[in-house]
Enzyme design. Structure first.
Site, short mmCIF file in Angstrom:
data_model
loop_
_atom_site.label_atom_id
_atom_site.label_comp_id
_atom_site.label_asym_id
_atom_site.label_seq_id
_atom_site.Cartn_x
_atom_site.Cartn_y
_atom_site.Cartn_z
N ARG A 88 9.08 -8.64 -6.29
CA ARG A 88 8.54 -8.87 -4.96
C ARG A 88 9.34 -9.90 -4.18
O ARG A 88 9.04 -10.16 -3.02
CB ARG A 88 7.11 -9.38 -5.09
CG ARG A 88 6.04 -8.36 -4.70
CD ARG A 88 4.71 -9.06 -4.82
NE ARG A 88 3.62 -8.36 -4.20
CZ ARG A 88 2.86 -7.47 -4.81
NH1 ARG A 88 3.12 -7.10 -6.03
NH2 ARG A 88 1.84 -6.93 -4.18
N ARG A 127 -10.51 -0.02 2.53
CA ARG A 127 -10.57 -0.26 1.10
C ARG A 127 -11.41 -1.50 0.77
O ARG A 127 -12.11 -1.52 -0.24
CB ARG A 127 -9.14 -0.45 0.57
CG ARG A 127 -9.05 -0.64 -0.91
CD ARG A 127 -7.65 -0.41 -1.41
NE ARG A 127 -6.84 -1.60 -1.36
CZ ARG A 127 -5.54 -1.65 -1.69
NH1 ARG A 127 -4.91 -0.56 -2.04
NH2 ARG A 127 -4.88 -2.77 -1.64
N ARG A 133 -12.56 -5.36 -2.99
CA ARG A 133 -11.46 -6.21 -3.47
C ARG A 133 -11.46 -7.51 -2.70
O ARG A 133 -11.46 -7.53 -1.48
CB ARG A 133 -10.11 -5.50 -3.27
CG ARG A 133 -9.66 -4.74 -4.48
CD ARG A 133 -8.34 -4.06 -4.26
NE ARG A 133 -7.22 -4.98 -4.13
CZ ARG A 133 -5.99 -4.67 -4.48
NH1 ARG A 133 -5.71 -3.48 -4.98
NH2 ARG A 133 -5.01 -5.53 -4.33
N ARG A 144 -1.18 -11.14 3.42
CA ARG A 144 -0.42 -10.34 2.45
C ARG A 144 0.67 -9.54 3.14
O ARG A 144 1.77 -9.40 2.60
CB ARG A 144 -1.38 -9.38 1.72
CG ARG A 144 -2.30 -10.10 0.76
CD ARG A 144 -3.32 -9.14 0.18
NE ARG A 144 -2.74 -8.26 -0.82
CZ ARG A 144 -3.22 -7.06 -1.12
NH1 ARG A 144 -4.25 -6.57 -0.48
NH2 ARG A 144 -2.64 -6.34 -2.06
P1 AMP Z 1 -0.69 -5.71 -6.15
O1 AMP Z 1 -1.79 -5.05 -6.90
O2 AMP Z 1 0.69 -5.26 -6.62
O3 AMP Z 1 -0.84 -5.58 -4.66
O4 AMP Z 1 -0.76 -7.28 -6.49
C1 AMP Z 1 -1.89 -8.04 -6.14
C2 AMP Z 1 -1.54 -9.52 -6.03
O5 AMP Z 1 -1.01 -9.99 -7.29
C3 AMP Z 1 -0.45 -9.84 -5.02
O6 AMP Z 1 -0.96 -9.98 -3.72
C4 AMP Z 1 0.09 -11.16 -5.57
O7 AMP Z 1 -0.76 -12.24 -5.28
C5 AMP Z 1 0.04 -10.93 -7.06
N1 AMP Z 1 1.31 -10.32 -7.56
C6 AMP Z 1 1.47 -9.09 -8.12
N2 AMP Z 1 2.75 -8.87 -8.45
C7 AMP Z 1 3.43 -9.98 -8.11
C8 AMP Z 1 4.80 -10.38 -8.18
N3 AMP Z 1 5.74 -9.55 -8.67
N4 AMP Z 1 5.13 -11.62 -7.72
C9 AMP Z 1 4.21 -12.45 -7.23
N5 AMP Z 1 2.91 -12.14 -7.12
C10 AMP Z 1 2.51 -10.93 -7.55
#
Ligand code: AMP
Length: 191
Positions: A88, A127, A133, A144
């Site tokens: 990310r 959602r 969520r 985000r």
């Molecule tokens: P996601 O389900 O991929 O949208 O991830 C949900 C949340 O987890 C994100 O908004 C971040 O806070 C954290 N997160 C997930 N993957 C990462 C990553 N590779 N680096 C940093 N934070 C992450």
């Protein structure tokens, strides 16, 4: 066998497409968001730290994420893997490159799912009420998306420079998007 990265803003349908790719190609699905949500649910020290940041729409620190993925990759990814939600940041992408070199793996394709800002907000707000969520409230959603633009868009450029980036139109139905992805996974030169 192939190794893929799925890139896309929150609300782009990344998780849904990841599960379809996992089923279709038998790839090991590595979702850092799922791993973190599990840690939060289990109340581990990682979960406590990550939960606060996730709830605020912020990223978990690079060094934490890099170690988490390093451990996961060391558990074996023989039949090909699909990274969903990682890298990310450019720092994570650079660390991944290093880690893959160490285990003799490479990334075949990075699929970047494109959806307009307006559509993303509409989907995320929908959602929020459906799934409850905690990271889908209006304030957190805009945070985000802002974090995505600032920290994660440069990751697409990183892979564009390595000529493995494929952009996918994420606005159609699940089936439309999945068809577009399938097309972009065909080896170059074959039709
Ligand atoms: P996601 O389900 O991929 O949208 O991830 C949900 C949340 O987890 C994100 O908004 C971040 O806070 C954290 N997160 C997930 N993957 C990462 C990553 N590779 N680096 C940093 N934070 C992450």
């Amino acid at each position: 066998m192939m190794n893929l990265i799925l890139l896309g803003p929150p609300g782009s349908g990344k998780g849904t497409q990841a599960r379809l790719l996992e089923q279709e190609h038998g790839l090991t699905h590595i979702s850092t968001g799922d791993i973190l949500r599990r840690a939060v649910a289990e109340g581990t020290p990682l979960g406590e730290k990550a939960g606060r940041l996730m709830g605020a729409g912020q990223l978990v620190p690079d060094e934490v994420m890099i170690e988490l993925v390093r451990e996961r990759l060391q558990n074996g990814v023989g039949g090909g893997f699909l990274l969903d939600g990682f890298p990310r940041t450019v720092e994570q992408a650079e660390a991944l490159e290093q880690m893959l070199e160490e285990i003799g793996e490479t990334i075949d394709r990075v699929l970047s799912i494109q959806v307009s800002r307006k559509e993303l907000i509409k989907r995320l707000l929908g959602r929020a009420s459906l799934e409850g969520r905690t990271d889908d409230t209006e304030d957190v959603i805009s945070k985000r998306l802002e974090v995505y633009d600032r920290q994660t868009l440069p990751v697409a450029d990183f892979y564009r420079r390595r000529s493995i980036l494929a952009e996918v139109d994420g606005t159609g139905t699940i089936e439309d998007v999945s068809r577009d992805i399938r097309m972009r996974l065909k080896p170059v030169g074959k039709s």
